[in-house]
Design a protein around this motif. Structure first.
Motif, PDB file in Angstrom:
ATOM      1  N   LEU A   1      10.685  -3.912  -6.218  1.00  0.00           N
ATOM      2  CA  LEU A   1      11.369  -2.610  -6.558  1.00  0.00           C
ATOM      3  C   LEU A   1      12.737  -2.472  -4.811  1.00  0.00           C
ATOM      4  CD1 LEU A   1      10.017  -0.342  -8.211  1.00  0.00           C
ATOM      5  CD2 LEU A   1      11.782  -1.195  -8.955  1.00  0.00           C
ATOM      6  N   GLU A   2      13.905  -1.608  -5.039  1.00  0.00           N
ATOM      7  CA  GLU A   2      14.340  -1.760  -3.609  1.00  0.00           C
ATOM      8  C   GLU A   2      14.296  -0.319  -2.988  1.00  0.00           C
ATOM      9  OE1 GLU A   2      19.226  -2.018  -1.696  1.00  0.00           O
ATOM     10  OE2 GLU A   2      18.474  -2.538  -3.551  1.00  0.00           O
ATOM     11  N   ILE A   3      13.789  -0.292  -1.209  1.00  0.00           N
ATOM     12  CA  ILE A   3      12.922   0.642  -0.764  1.00  0.00           C
ATOM     13  C   ILE A   3      13.600   0.926  -0.060  1.00  0.00           C
ATOM     14  CG2 ILE A   3      10.935   1.627  -0.075  1.00  0.00           C
ATOM     15  CD1 ILE A   3      10.211   1.052  -3.429  1.00  0.00           C
ATOM     16  N   ASN A   4      14.221   2.566  -0.205  1.00  0.00           N
ATOM     17  CA  ASN A   4      14.869   2.700   1.190  1.00  0.00           C
ATOM     18  C   ASN A   4      13.183   3.016   2.284  1.00  0.00           C
ATOM     19  OD1 ASN A   4      15.734   4.884   3.854  1.00  0.00           O
ATOM     20  ND2 ASN A   4      16.840   5.175   1.882  1.00  0.00           N
ATOM     21  N   THR A   5      13.924   2.522   3.836  1.00  0.00           N
ATOM     22  CA  THR A   5      12.734   2.502   4.906  1.00  0.00           C
ATOM     23  C   THR A   5      12.748   3.690   5.385  1.00  0.00           C
ATOM     24  OG1 THR A   5      14.353   1.396   6.234  1.00  0.00           O
ATOM     25  CG2 THR A   5      12.132  -0.465   5.350  1.00  0.00           C
ATOM     26  N   SER A   6      13.704   4.407   5.306  1.00  0.00           N
ATOM     27  CA  SER A   6      14.154   6.138   6.351  1.00  0.00           C
ATOM     28  C   SER A   6      13.279   7.087   5.535  1.00  0.00           C
ATOM     29  CB  SER A   6      15.020   5.952   6.463  1.00  0.00           C
ATOM     30  OG  SER A   6      15.337   6.187   5.325  1.00  0.00           O
ATOM     31  N   ASN A   7      13.091   6.681   4.459  1.00  0.00           N
ATOM     32  CA  ASN A   7      12.555   8.164   4.039  1.00  0.00           C
ATOM     33  C   ASN A   7      11.064   7.378   2.744  1.00  0.00           C
ATOM     34  OD1 ASN A   7      13.945   6.848   1.833  1.00  0.00           O
ATOM     35  ND2 ASN A   7      15.508   9.142   2.186  1.00  0.00           N
ATOM     36  N   GLY A   8      11.200   5.825   2.247  1.00  0.00           N
ATOM     37  CA  GLY A   8      10.204   5.471   1.734  1.00  0.00           C
ATOM     38  C   GLY A   8       9.923   6.272  -0.044  1.00  0.00           C
ATOM     39  N   ASP A   9      11.679   6.349   0.030  1.00  0.00           N
ATOM     40  CA  ASP A   9      12.002   6.009  -1.559  1.00  0.00           C
ATOM     41  C   ASP A   9      12.549   4.551  -2.323  1.00  0.00           C
ATOM     42  OD1 ASP A   9      11.942   9.219  -1.246  1.00  0.00           O
ATOM     43  OD2 ASP A   9      14.282   9.565  -0.618  1.00  0.00           O
ATOM     44  N   TYR A  10      11.737   4.951  -4.034  1.00  0.00           N
ATOM     45  CA  TYR A  10      12.887   4.265  -4.604  1.00  0.00           C
ATOM     46  C   TYR A  10      14.386   4.440  -4.606  1.00  0.00           C
ATOM     47  CZ  TYR A  10      14.243   2.733  -9.337  1.00  0.00           C
ATOM     48  OH  TYR A  10      14.982   1.935 -10.639  1.00  0.00           O
ATOM     49  N   VAL A  11      14.577   2.854  -4.714  1.00  0.00           N
ATOM     50  CA  VAL A  11      16.599   3.137  -5.034  1.00  0.00           C
ATOM     51  C   VAL A  11      16.911   2.633  -6.071  1.00  0.00           C
ATOM     52  CG1 VAL A  11      18.579   2.246  -3.515  1.00  0.00           C
ATOM     53  CG2 VAL A  11      16.767   2.435  -1.843  1.00  0.00           C
ATOM     54  N   ARG A  12      16.470   1.461  -6.091  1.00  0.00           N
ATOM     55  CA  ARG A  12      16.976   0.734  -7.052  1.00  0.00           C
ATOM     56  C   ARG A  12      16.083  -0.480  -7.645  1.00  0.00           C
ATOM     57  NH1 ARG A  12      22.061   0.112  -4.766  1.00  0.00           N
ATOM     58  NH2 ARG A  12      21.659  -2.107  -3.856  1.00  0.00           N
ATOM     59  N   ARG A  13      16.229  -1.070  -8.886  1.00  0.00           N
ATOM     60  CA  ARG A  13      15.140  -2.483  -9.127  1.00  0.00           C
ATOM     61  C   ARG A  13      15.931  -3.393  -8.383  1.00  0.00           C
ATOM     62  NH1 ARG A  13      14.958  -2.629 -16.044  1.00  0.00           N
ATOM     63  NH2 ARG A  13      12.878  -1.647 -16.254  1.00  0.00           N
ATOM     64  N   ALA A  14      15.497  -3.893  -7.891  1.00  0.00           N
ATOM     65  CA  ALA A  14      15.875  -5.346  -7.524  1.00  0.00           C
ATOM     66  C   ALA A  14      16.344  -6.180  -8.001  1.00  0.00           C
ATOM     67  CB  ALA A  14      14.885  -6.363  -6.582  1.00  0.00           C
ATOM     68  N   LYS A  15      17.720  -7.185  -7.792  1.00  0.00           N
ATOM     69  CA  LYS A  15      18.473  -7.895  -8.317  1.00  0.00           C
ATOM     70  C   LYS A  15      18.082  -8.941  -8.338  1.00  0.00           C
ATOM     71  CE  LYS A  15      22.771  -5.211  -8.473  1.00  0.00           C
ATOM     72  NZ  LYS A  15      22.598  -4.904  -7.815  1.00  0.00           N
TER      73      LYS A  15
ATOM     74  N   GLY B   1       0.504  -1.125   0.001  1.00  0.00           N
ATOM     75  CA  GLY B   1       0.291  -0.263  -0.174  1.00  0.00           C
ATOM     76  C   GLY B   1       1.100   1.636  -0.204  1.00  0.00           C
ATOM     77  N   LEU B   2       2.320   1.268  -0.149  1.00  0.00           N
ATOM     78  CA  LEU B   2       3.130   2.103   0.075  1.00  0.00           C
ATOM     79  C   LEU B   2       3.164   2.978  -1.067  1.00  0.00           C
ATOM     80  CD1 LEU B   2       5.272   3.774   1.435  1.00  0.00           C
ATOM     81  CD2 LEU B   2       6.977   2.195   0.662  1.00  0.00           C
ATOM     82  N   VAL B   3       2.942   4.340  -1.418  1.00  0.00           N
ATOM     83  CA  VAL B   3       3.538   4.921  -2.685  1.00  0.00           C
ATOM     84  C   VAL B   3       4.214   5.450  -2.708  1.00  0.00           C
ATOM     85  CG1 VAL B   3       2.025   6.495  -4.259  1.00  0.00           C
ATOM     86  CG2 VAL B   3       0.371   5.454  -2.791  1.00  0.00           C
ATOM     87  N   VAL B   4       4.987   5.248  -3.571  1.00  0.00           N
ATOM     88  CA  VAL B   4       6.624   5.454  -4.442  1.00  0.00           C
ATOM     89  C   VAL B   4       6.622   6.051  -5.158  1.00  0.00           C
ATOM     90  CG1 VAL B   4       8.639   4.541  -4.368  1.00  0.00           C
ATOM     91  CG2 VAL B   4       7.542   3.233  -3.222  1.00  0.00           C
ATOM     92  N   SER B   5       7.060   7.468  -5.392  1.00  0.00           N
ATOM     93  CA  SER B   5       7.898   7.558  -6.765  1.00  0.00           C
ATOM     94  C   SER B   5       9.266   6.789  -7.815  1.00  0.00           C
ATOM     95  CB  SER B   5       7.998   9.260  -6.758  1.00  0.00           C
ATOM     96  OG  SER B   5       8.460   9.917  -7.691  1.00  0.00           O
ATOM     97  N   VAL B   6       8.598   6.193  -8.973  1.00  0.00           N
ATOM     98  CA  VAL B   6       9.494   5.657  -9.555  1.00  0.00           C
ATOM     99  C   VAL B   6       9.659   6.277 -10.347  1.00  0.00           C
ATOM    100  CG1 VAL B   6       8.798   3.937  -8.614  1.00  0.00           C
ATOM    101  CG2 VAL B   6       7.781   4.292 -10.094  1.00  0.00           C
ATOM    102  N   PRO B   7      10.887   6.084 -10.912  1.00  0.00           N
ATOM    103  CA  PRO B   7      11.239   6.207 -12.930  1.00  0.00           C
ATOM    104  C   PRO B   7       9.823   5.738 -14.032  1.00  0.00           C
ATOM    105  CG  PRO B   7      13.017   5.542 -11.775  1.00  0.00           C
ATOM    106  CD  PRO B   7      12.010   5.075 -10.730  1.00  0.00           C
TER     107      PRO B   7
END
Length: 186
Positions: free
Chosen positions: A172-186, A157-163
């Motif tokens: 996707l890999e998501i930063n838990t401290s700010n909810g930001d997109y980091v990168r595609r998960a490997k 349910g988290l909404v993230v801004s993604v490319p």
């Protein structure tokens, strides 16, 4: 006891019977008057966050927080249930206290819960988590990483801004401290 001026983000203290975690703290010197600490605080029992200023020389009682590794199981009746992986003991935390952390939790995910004396007061998340995109706009042909981005609803349910090139179903890999997109998960 610890001086308010020595408090940093992540530290926990007691004041007026409340257990408080520092989310952000910075020194502020107004044009006139004494230096103050601008602080963003979270009451660990109620989940409420507040912004306040305190004098740097003010004293508060530092609270020692213990952690225990657990597995997140489920939510039922506004209570999240976690299980200790060695003793199989279960811990219940009101959803209201950890509503922000729940945006990053999947069933059976291993996390740490925080204790103050024998009271469960919160959940400690890993730095990043892998979540699947549940819903987003179709990808745009020729989209680059530097585009403006688009919103994506993750499986929790988290909404993230993604490319713009990210599609539904991608991990996707998501930063838990700010909810930001980091990168595609490997």
């Amino acid at each position: 006891m610890i001086s308010v001026g020595d408090l940093r983000a992540g530290m926990t203290f007691e004041k007026d019977g409340k257990l408080i975690k520092v989310l952000d703290a910075s020194h502020h010197k107004p044009g006139k008057g004494n230096t103050v600490m601008r602080m963003k605080l979270k009451d660990l029992r109620s989940g409420a966050t507040t912004e306040t200023t305190m004098r740097p020389d003010e004293k508060v009682k530092k609270a020692h927080i213990d952690t225990k590794d657990v597995q997140y199981l489920y939510i039922q009746d506004d209570v999240a249930t976690f299980m200790d992986l060695t003793t199989y003991e279960q811990y219940e935390i009101p959803v209201e206290v950890i509503k922000e952390e729940l945006k990053f939790l999947l069933d059976n995910m291993e996390v740490s819960i925080q204790f103050y004396e024998s009271e469960v007061v919160g959940v400690s998340l890993p730095t990043t988590v892998i979540l699947t995109v549940a819903e987003t706009q179709p990808s745009i042909k020729g989209a680059t990483v530097s585009g403006s981005g688009k919103p994506a609803v993750m499986e929790t349910g988290l909404v993230v801004s993604v490319p713009d090139f990210i599609e539904t179903g991608e991990k996707l890999e998501i930063n838990t401290s700010n909810g930001d997109y980091v990168r595609r998960a490997k």
